[in-house]
Structure formats: C-alpha cells, structure tokens
Design an enzyme around this catalytic site. Sequence first.
Site, PDB file in Angstrom:
ATOM      1  CE  LYS A  35     -38.995  19.646  69.222  1.00  0.00           C
ATOM      2  NZ  LYS A  35     -40.360  19.325  69.677  1.00  0.00           N
ATOM      3  NE  ARG A 129     -48.103  17.989  68.480  1.00  0.00           N
ATOM      4  CZ  ARG A 129     -47.041  18.739  68.764  1.00  0.00           C
ATOM      5  NH1 ARG A 129     -46.756  19.793  68.028  1.00  0.00           N
ATOM      6  NH2 ARG A 129     -46.277  18.446  69.799  1.00  0.00           N
ATOM      7  CE1 TYR A 251     -33.481  40.047  42.263  1.00  0.00           C
ATOM      8  CE2 TYR A 251     -33.037  39.346  44.502  1.00  0.00           C
ATOM      9  CZ  TYR A 251     -32.733  39.328  43.153  1.00  0.00           C
ATOM     10  OH  TYR A 251     -31.676  38.579  42.702  1.00  0.00           O
ATOM     11  CG  MET A 299     -30.495  32.568  47.850  1.00  0.00           C
ATOM     12  SD  MET A 299     -30.121  31.603  46.374  1.00  0.00           S
ATOM     13  CE  MET A 299     -31.750  31.156  45.811  1.00  0.00           C
TER      14      MET A 299
HETATM   15  C1  LIG Z   1     -40.418  19.984  71.018  1.00  0.00           C
HETATM   16  C2  LIG Z   1     -41.056  19.365  72.195  1.00  0.00           C
HETATM   17  C3  LIG Z   1     -40.767  19.827  73.502  1.00  0.00           C
HETATM   18  C4  LIG Z   1     -39.918  21.045  73.774  1.00  0.00           C
HETATM   19  O1  LIG Z   1     -40.745  22.201  73.717  1.00  0.00           O
HETATM   20  P1  LIG Z   1     -40.146  23.637  74.090  1.00  0.00           P
HETATM   21  O2  LIG Z   1     -41.324  24.541  73.987  1.00  0.00           O
HETATM   22  O3  LIG Z   1     -39.118  23.940  73.054  1.00  0.00           O
HETATM   23  O4  LIG Z   1     -39.568  23.525  75.438  1.00  0.00           O
HETATM   24  C5  LIG Z   1     -41.313  19.139  74.575  1.00  0.00           C
HETATM   25  N1  LIG Z   1     -42.117  18.072  74.379  1.00  0.00           N
HETATM   26  C6  LIG Z   1     -42.448  17.618  73.146  1.00  0.00           C
HETATM   27  C7  LIG Z   1     -43.356  16.455  73.012  1.00  0.00           C
HETATM   28  C8  LIG Z   1     -41.939  18.260  72.019  1.00  0.00           C
HETATM   29  O5  LIG Z   1     -42.284  17.814  70.797  1.00  0.00           O
END
Ligand SMILES: *Cc1c(COP(=O)(O)O)cnc(C)c1O
Length: 352
Positions: A35, A129, A251, A299
């Site tokens: 992802k 969650r 800045y 930036m």
């Molecule tokens: C992003 C994610 C992972 C991966 O987690 P890492 O700590 O990067 O290994 C695993 N399971 C779910 C549900 C996630 O959202």
Amino acid sequence: MSRPLIARIDLQALHHNVSLVRACAPGAKLLAVIKANAYGHGMLRIAHALDVEGFAILTLDEALCLRKEGFTCPILMLEGVFSADEWPVLDKGKISAVVHTFEQIVWLEQAVLKSPVDIFLKLNTGMNRLGFDAGKIREAHGRLQGCPNVASITMMTHFSQADEEAGIGKQMNCFRQMTKAFHYPESLANSAAILRHPATHRDWVRAGIMLYGASPIDGMSAQSLGLRPVMTLESALIGVQEVKKGQMVGYGNEWIASGKKRIGVVACGYADGYPRHAPSGTPVLVAGCRVPLVGRVSMDMLAVDITEVPHAQPGSRVILWGEGLPVEEVAASSGTICYELLSALMPRVKTI
Ligand SMILES: *Cc1c(COP(=O)(O)O)cnc(C)c1O
C-alpha cells in the site's frame, strides 16, 4: 544536468529483507504489503521484484493495476470495499477483501457476482480500529458462511502494540476466544509481530515496513534486526555560503551562526517529502560525513553546516536517509516514524 535529488531503490536489499521474513516465519505464506505506493518505493517496481504468495493493498484501483500487470496471486484489499458497487469489480478481478462491517456484508449478500470471493474476516481484538468484536463475530461469521458469494474465509486481526515485548498477550487471548469454534486459515502478524512473536505467524504473515528495511520496533535499529534499507534518498550540494558569527540561515532567521561557518545548500525540501519539522541538528550525510541540518527546511532546499567538511563543495553527494543514515534516525529527530517519511516521498522525486 537535472536536479540531483533521487530515491535509489536497492532491489538486492529488498530480496535480503524478504529472506529475513522467510527465516523468521518459515511456515507462513507471505502477503507483501505494498500500500501507499509500496511505502514510497513504487508499487509496480516492488511487486515485480518480489517473489511472494500475495499482495496487500488499499484500493480497488491498486488491485486492478496489479492484475493488469499480469499478477495472478491473491491480492487483498486491507479495508475491503468502500461501496456496494466495488464487489462486482472485485469479483471480476478475482481480488480478495477484508470484511469488517455489516454494511460490507449486506452489499456482498446483495451483489450479483460471477463467482464467489475470498474473504478475510477482520476481528477487533483490542485495537478498536476495524473489525467485529466478540459480541458480533457469530452473526458476522454466520452471514458470510451462509452467503453464496463467499468462496473462503480467513480469520484476521491486527495488533496495536506488536513492537512491545508484552504488547500482544491480551489481543492473542481475545483472538483465541473468538476463533476457537472455527477452523479457518489465520492472518495476524505485521512486521513487528513477524520479528518478535512467532506464535502469531500462522498461515499468512503481512509484512510491510520490514520489506523496505526499516525497523518497526522502537529502540531497535534496522541493522540490529538484520534488515537492509531499500531506499536511499540522495541529492547534492547546489550552493555553499560562508557566514560570520551572528549571521542567520533560512526562513524565520531561526538559526544563528555561533562563529564563522560554511553552509551547504542541499537540493531537497519539504515538497519532496523531507519533513519540514526536522529541527536544526537532524543528521545529514555530506560527502560521507555526518553533519547537522541548520535552519528551517524550505520547500525545495535545506541547509547543513559543513564547517567540519572542508572538502565539501557544490556537487558533493548528500544522503538524506538510507545507506549509512537510517531513516529511523531522521524520523526520530523530526518527531515522527519511518513509515511516515518513506510513504510521504513525493511523486516529483525520481526513483531509480
Ligand atoms: C499496513 C498494514 C500492515 C503492515 O504493517 P507493517 O508494520 O508495515 O509491517 C499489516 N496489516 C495491516 C492490516 C496493515 O494495515
């Protein structure tokens, strides 16, 4: 010559990190979590370089993009569908989905599909969650089991504190309670759990950050875990200033020279994904030497104190993180975690 900022992707390091996952969890199948554009590393590049049993992504677009590239392995949508009309598309692409709400189940029951889909049933074991909690699991499971659109079920949960030694006990007990009546494949472990908690490995492990060679465990370096950084964010000095005591840099005039200093200007700024909140003193490598960032990050540029590196000059190589400078250190200095820095890399940064 073009702007010197690039993210160098080391696929050998990636392969090395995959073997570490295999060594840690020898019996488990590996879902590579790609992802967020493979945590900033480029989703397709990483997918093509990996030899794994499946991929985990977030959106249907990402899943379809992988299918279009010819990947035939399981692809899991980590939050499942976001609307009813995604189920038939998902079915056409033979994509698997997490199911974590009754809305998703209703949409699935009402969907007209060509063939049933593989489901990962998400259990809320304490992170609060996503997922069904203990009181709802029977109904959720019963509906899925009775639904002709479901081909298979895998039980899944996610840990809130797998990086702590004692962080998973309560959630493991809860998961055992919730699944004891069932005999399905299971998926629990993220990177921290892969490294720390063998009891969580089960059928499918979900490795994200460790594939990219960064540490998921606070206080433990990637190197000490045997991981190698896949991304090196590198650039060059594009300017050098000589300042006298009392003169300021950047800045807000926030940094004031305590004496005569040489200041290097690096082609990398917050619009590239470098954290704007990195304070003076954050480490940067210039011509192989560790030097402190000075003043506010702009930036497109940032400044470093190269007084101690007399051979540094315009064109000198700079490493912002990666080889020789763990991204975790830059993250800690900036009050964030390596996940955020890697995944926030901006598209304008060329990756090679
Ligand atoms: C992003 C994610 C992972 C991966 O987690 P890492 O700590 O990067 O290994 C695993 N399971 C779910 C549900 C996630 O959202």
